[in-house]
Design an enzyme around this catalytic site. Structure first.
Site: not given
Ligand code: EPU
Length: 337
Positions: A162, A237, A333
């Site tokens: 990520r 998420s 995130e």
């Protein structure tokens, strides 16, 4: 190309947060992007792709550039592979479907991820054992200050879990306008190691899956636990899965013998943040018009009309609680703006 004023961003972010942009411009061509960057120097710019990885907590006093450049084509072909070029404004899942229609393999595990192609490299999207970096060749991006085009090869993007250079040192400096991917034409390398995919294919009674079957399995898994932003606002998420040392893990195991983990190096393990959040009692908790999703605790949701600041306060409460209970810091995130 028209600049509009006082535009609600509600339709442009998957969390469905209603904030106002002071100015807004829909960009359909790279030349228009260059033009606007060159001529509109009075305001800061705010780059908006698919709006699938952001939590808006305030009105945006900037010129929002909505990158909506469309087009997908094959630009190179060998006996076994193709290189396709997808423009930044292509919806990611539409790109996956286009590849399946052409029997091009490589991104089927990334089915149904919300967002656009141009923003996918920024956080190196990933799911079910595949990350964007596995098929990425290069991307074209426009320099915000000089308006020149730069081609970024894979090694220059510094992809990680990520993460990429576009989220770190080049944040806000370049606007990605297209991405090139290398895909297989036949003998596709299927990624079936993820337990949930195996189980799903078994449930579908498929013994010899093709790329369409893998995509269907991923879609079924995602639909079973992730809310569709069309029904319930969310950004997937909200947190990243934290990485801890084996020594830390051992200490935690004495209090929490069932704590799940995935080894990522000799000395480090990744812990599913969803498990930590569930264990902390937040899963399915609703606070009026926002809360924590009932089927996947990593996902924060807007049931309708929620305020981004309230959701951010909930995120901070979750982070604090996880830190207190497990001595683990979990990072967001999603970009909080
Ligand atoms: N778990 C719980 N409770 C929950 C959720 C998860 O206990 O409410 C535990 C379970 O042990 C489960 C494990 O967490 O076995 C893993 O759950 P899952 O397979 O749903 O994956 P994840 O680690 O929670 C990550 C990605 C997802 C991606 C899936 C599948 C991150 C931050 N998230 O989630 O990505 O779809 O793996 O590969 O890495 C996204 O980035 O928006 C996203 C949805």
């Amino acid at each position: 190309m028209k600049i509009k004023h006082d535009v609600s961003l509600k339709p442009y972010n998957t969390f469905g947060i209603d904030v106002i942009a002071s100015s807004f411009c829909n960009i359909e061509h790279v030349e228009d992007l260059r033009h606007v960057l060159k001529t509109k120097t009075t305001k800061p710019f705010f780059i908006l792709g698919g709006g699938s990885n952001m939590l808006l907590t305030k009105n945006i006093d900037a010129l929002v550039l909505h990158i909506n450049i469309k087009g997908i084509k094959v630009i190179e072909e060998t006996e076994n592979h193709v290189i396709i070029k997808a423009n930044a404004g292509e919806n990611w899942h539409n790109l996956v479907l286009w590849c399946l229609d052409h029997n091009f393999g490589g991104i089927e595990n990334l089915s149904l991820i919300p967002g656009n192609t141009g923003t996918a490299p920024i956080q190196n999207i990933g799911a079910y054992g595949v990350e964007l970096k596995d098929v990425f060749v290069s991307c074209e991006a426009v320099n915000v200050s000089t308006q020149s085009t730069k081609i970024f090869l894979k090694n220059e993007c510094k992809f990680d879990y990520r993460e990429s250079v576009f989220k770190q040192e080049l944040r806000g400096k370049y606007i990605i306008t297209s991405v090139n991917f290398k895909l297989t034409k036949h003998n596709h390398d299927l990624h079936l190691n993820y337990g949930a995919i195996k189980n799903q294919l078994e449930a579908m009674a498929i013994k010899h899956p093709n790329i369409k079957d893998v995509s269907d399995a991923v879609i079924a898994i995602r639909e079973s636990k992730l809310p569709d932003p069309k029904d319930i606002g969310n950004s997937g998420s909200f947190f990243k899965n934290p990485v801890i040392t084996k020594a830390q893990f051992k200490a935690l195991q004495s209090n929490f013998p069932n704590i799940p983990s995935y080894e990522i190096s000799n000395n480090e393990l990744k812990i599913p943040a969803g498990w930590l959040i569930e264990k902390a009692g937040f899963k399915g908790k609703r606070f009026g018009n926002f809360g924590v999703h009932s089927k996947q605790a990593l996902v924060l949701v807007n049931y309708g009309g929620a305020n981004g600041r309230d959701i951010f306060e909930l995120a901070k409460l979750i982070q604090k609680t996880i830190h207190r209970l497990f001595d683990i810091s979990i990072e967001t995130e999603v970009n909080v703006i």
